[in-house]
Design a protein around this motif. Structure first.
Motif, PDB file in Angstrom:
ATOM      1  N   GLY A  28       0.805  -1.214   0.000  1.00 45.98           N
ATOM      2  CA  GLY A  28       0.000   0.000   0.000  1.00 45.98           C
ATOM      3  C   GLY A  28       0.840   1.266   0.000  1.00 45.98           C
ATOM      4  N   ALA A  33      -6.063   2.373  -3.525  1.00 50.12           N
ATOM      5  CA  ALA A  33      -7.070   1.615  -2.786  1.00 50.12           C
ATOM      6  C   ALA A  33      -7.823   0.645  -3.690  1.00 50.12           C
ATOM      7  CB  ALA A  33      -8.050   2.572  -2.111  1.00 50.12           C
ATOM      8  N   LEU A  89      -5.769  -2.439  -5.364  1.00 46.09           N
ATOM      9  CA  LEU A  89      -5.487  -3.486  -4.392  1.00 46.09           C
ATOM     10  C   LEU A  89      -6.748  -4.274  -4.047  1.00 46.09           C
ATOM     11  CD1 LEU A  89      -2.916  -1.764  -2.006  1.00 46.09           C
ATOM     12  CD2 LEU A  89      -2.495  -3.611  -3.648  1.00 46.09           C
ATOM     13  N   PHE A  90      -7.880  -3.593  -3.984  1.00 42.84           N
ATOM     14  CA  PHE A  90      -9.117  -4.331  -3.749  1.00 42.84           C
ATOM     15  C   PHE A  90      -9.407  -5.263  -4.926  1.00 42.84           C
ATOM     16  CE2 PHE A  90     -13.574  -5.206  -4.224  1.00 42.84           C
ATOM     17  CZ  PHE A  90     -13.940  -5.611  -2.941  1.00 42.84           C
ATOM     18  N   ASP A 136      -4.054  -7.580   0.513  1.00 38.37           N
ATOM     19  CA  ASP A 136      -3.988  -6.808   1.745  1.00 38.37           C
ATOM     20  C   ASP A 136      -2.949  -5.685   1.563  1.00 38.37           C
ATOM     21  OD1 ASP A 136      -3.450  -5.815   4.313  1.00 38.37           O
ATOM     22  OD2 ASP A 136      -3.640  -7.779   5.266  1.00 38.37           O
ATOM     23  N   PRO A 137      -3.323  -4.435   1.787  1.00 45.68           N
ATOM     24  CA  PRO A 137      -2.366  -3.342   1.591  1.00 45.68           C
ATOM     25  C   PRO A 137      -1.184  -3.385   2.533  1.00 45.68           C
ATOM     26  CG  PRO A 137      -4.399  -2.533   2.598  1.00 45.68           C
ATOM     27  CD  PRO A 137      -4.669  -3.940   2.166  1.00 45.68           C
ATOM     28  N   VAL A 183     -13.785   0.621  -2.203  1.00 48.95           N
ATOM     29  CA  VAL A 183     -13.435   0.890  -0.806  1.00 48.95           C
ATOM     30  C   VAL A 183     -13.051   2.348  -0.550  1.00 48.95           C
ATOM     31  CG1 VAL A 183     -12.758  -1.477  -0.242  1.00 48.95           C
ATOM     32  CG2 VAL A 183     -11.057   0.081  -1.241  1.00 48.95           C
ATOM     33  N   CYS A 222     -18.847  -3.743   2.360  1.00 46.26           N
ATOM     34  CA  CYS A 222     -18.146  -4.082   1.129  1.00 46.26           C
ATOM     35  C   CYS A 222     -19.167  -4.458   0.059  1.00 46.26           C
ATOM     36  CB  CYS A 222     -17.197  -5.248   1.388  1.00 46.26           C
ATOM     37  SG  CYS A 222     -16.419  -5.934  -0.088  1.00 46.26           S
ATOM     38  N   TYR A 237      -7.822   2.580   2.669  1.00 44.09           N
ATOM     39  CA  TYR A 237      -9.138   1.931   2.736  1.00 44.09           C
ATOM     40  C   TYR A 237      -9.006   0.517   2.201  1.00 44.09           C
ATOM     41  CZ  TYR A 237     -10.539   6.842   3.008  1.00 44.09           C
ATOM     42  OH  TYR A 237     -10.644   8.169   3.366  1.00 44.09           O
ATOM     43  N   TRP A 238      -9.649  -0.438   2.889  1.00 44.99           N
ATOM     44  CA  TRP A 238      -9.605  -1.811   2.418  1.00 44.99           C
ATOM     45  C   TRP A 238     -10.700  -2.644   3.075  1.00 44.99           C
ATOM     46  CZ3 TRP A 238      -7.188  -0.239   6.701  1.00 44.99           C
ATOM     47  CH2 TRP A 238      -7.024  -1.123   7.763  1.00 44.99           C
ATOM     48  N   CYS A 239     -10.979  -3.789   2.484  1.00 41.86           N
ATOM     49  CA  CYS A 239     -11.924  -4.749   3.063  1.00 41.86           C
ATOM     50  C   CYS A 239     -11.137  -5.856   3.721  1.00 41.86           C
ATOM     51  CB  CYS A 239     -12.837  -5.342   1.976  1.00 41.86           C
ATOM     52  SG  CYS A 239     -13.875  -6.702   2.587  1.00 41.86           S
ATOM     53  N   GLN A 247      -9.603  -8.750   1.135  1.00 43.50           N
ATOM     54  CA  GLN A 247      -8.186  -8.496   0.899  1.00 43.50           C
ATOM     55  C   GLN A 247      -7.361  -9.179   1.985  1.00 43.50           C
ATOM     56  OE1 GLN A 247      -9.405  -4.094   0.045  1.00 43.50           O
ATOM     57  NE2 GLN A 247      -7.271  -4.281  -0.577  1.00 43.50           N
TER      58      GLN A 247
END
Length: 272
Positions: free
Chosen positions: A156, A174, A177-178, A183-184, A239, A247, A265-267, A271
């Protein structure tokens, strides 16, 4: 801060409205008077973008030789912007750092981080400092792939490092990566090379869409439903700026945290 696709779109626009003709250049604010005078009356030869940097090329009237050519380097930063209006432009309003006026159109630059004359050596130094730009067809992503493969930093953070890859901002970081389900916080060196190459290819495709449409579009058609994003006039995101919302894929609450001074920002379910 504008992301790279905005600068490439801006370069194309300036090339279209000014390219190949003499232009009047001034600095109503007074902070770029000498630089503006140096290119005033020259032909606007070309505009191009490298990441988040805009380079305007000028040449003397009546020659196509490289002798006497000049460049202006602009970095908009957080607050810089160009505004455009039909020529002749009215008296300037506010702190206009740079004014370029052609026969039919003019543009005013306000609030940039940088607006300066550049030499060929300056441009070479800039390009050497930047990672590959996904929107330039003359670059090789090998430098990016190698930098990530040997880094302990989280992916990230690496994607926001302009020395690793040029032109990527918080939204693309963001969202790509989603889309990759990564995972960032994973170390760059822990990612298979094929996964990093896939991120590059996705960025190339997404940013080209951004240039064509003039706005970021990252949500796949099958996921393009549900509530909008953080403002009515903004495109949907998976995200970005959706912290606390479900999500779009799994309904897990989207999380946010700070990474290197920028909001991430991430799930946490998608992720991993």
């Amino acid at each position: 801060m504008p992301e790279g696709h905005t600068l490439h779109r801006l370069a194309r626009r300036q090339q279209r409205v000014f390219g190949g003709a003499p232009v009047r250049v001034s600095s109503p604010q007074g902070r770029f008077v000498e630089g503006a005078a140096d290119v005033d009356g020259m032909v606007f030869a070309k505009a191009e973008a490298w990441g988040k940097h805009l380079i305007q090329h000028f040449r003397p009237v009546g020659t196509t030789a490289r002798t006497g050519r000049r460049m202006i380097h602009v970095h908009l930063g957080l607050y810089g912007s160009f505004t455009e209006a039909p020529a002749p432009l009215p008296p300037p309003v506010g702190q206009v750092r740079l004014r370029i006026e052609g026969h039919q159109v003019g543009t005013d630059l306000r609030g940039p981080t940088a607006c300066e004359l550049f030499t060929a050596a300056d441009l070479d130094d800039l390009i050497a400092r930047l990672g590959p730009d996904p929107l330039r067809r003359d670059v090789d992503p090998a430098r990016m792939l190698a930098a990530i493969a040997r880094s302990r930093r989280p992916i990230g953070a690496l994607l926001m490092d302009q020395k690793v890859i040029a032109g990527i901002g918080n939204v693309y970081r963001a969202e790509v990566l989603f889309r990759a389900r990564i995972d960032p916080y994973r170390e760059g060196r822990s990612l298979p090379g094929a996964d990093v190459a896939a991120i590059w290819e996705d960025l190339v495709a997404l940013m080209r869409i951004g240039v064509r449409r003039g706005r970021i579009h990252v949500v796949r058609a099958e996921d393009d439903h549900g509530p909008g994003s953080y403002a009515p006039d903004r495109p949907r995101t998976y995200v970005y700026r959706r912290a606390g919302d479900p999500c779009r894929i799994c309904a897990t609450t989207v999380r946010t945290a700070e990474m290197d001074g920028r909001n991430l920002y991430w799930c946490p379910n998608c992720q991993v």
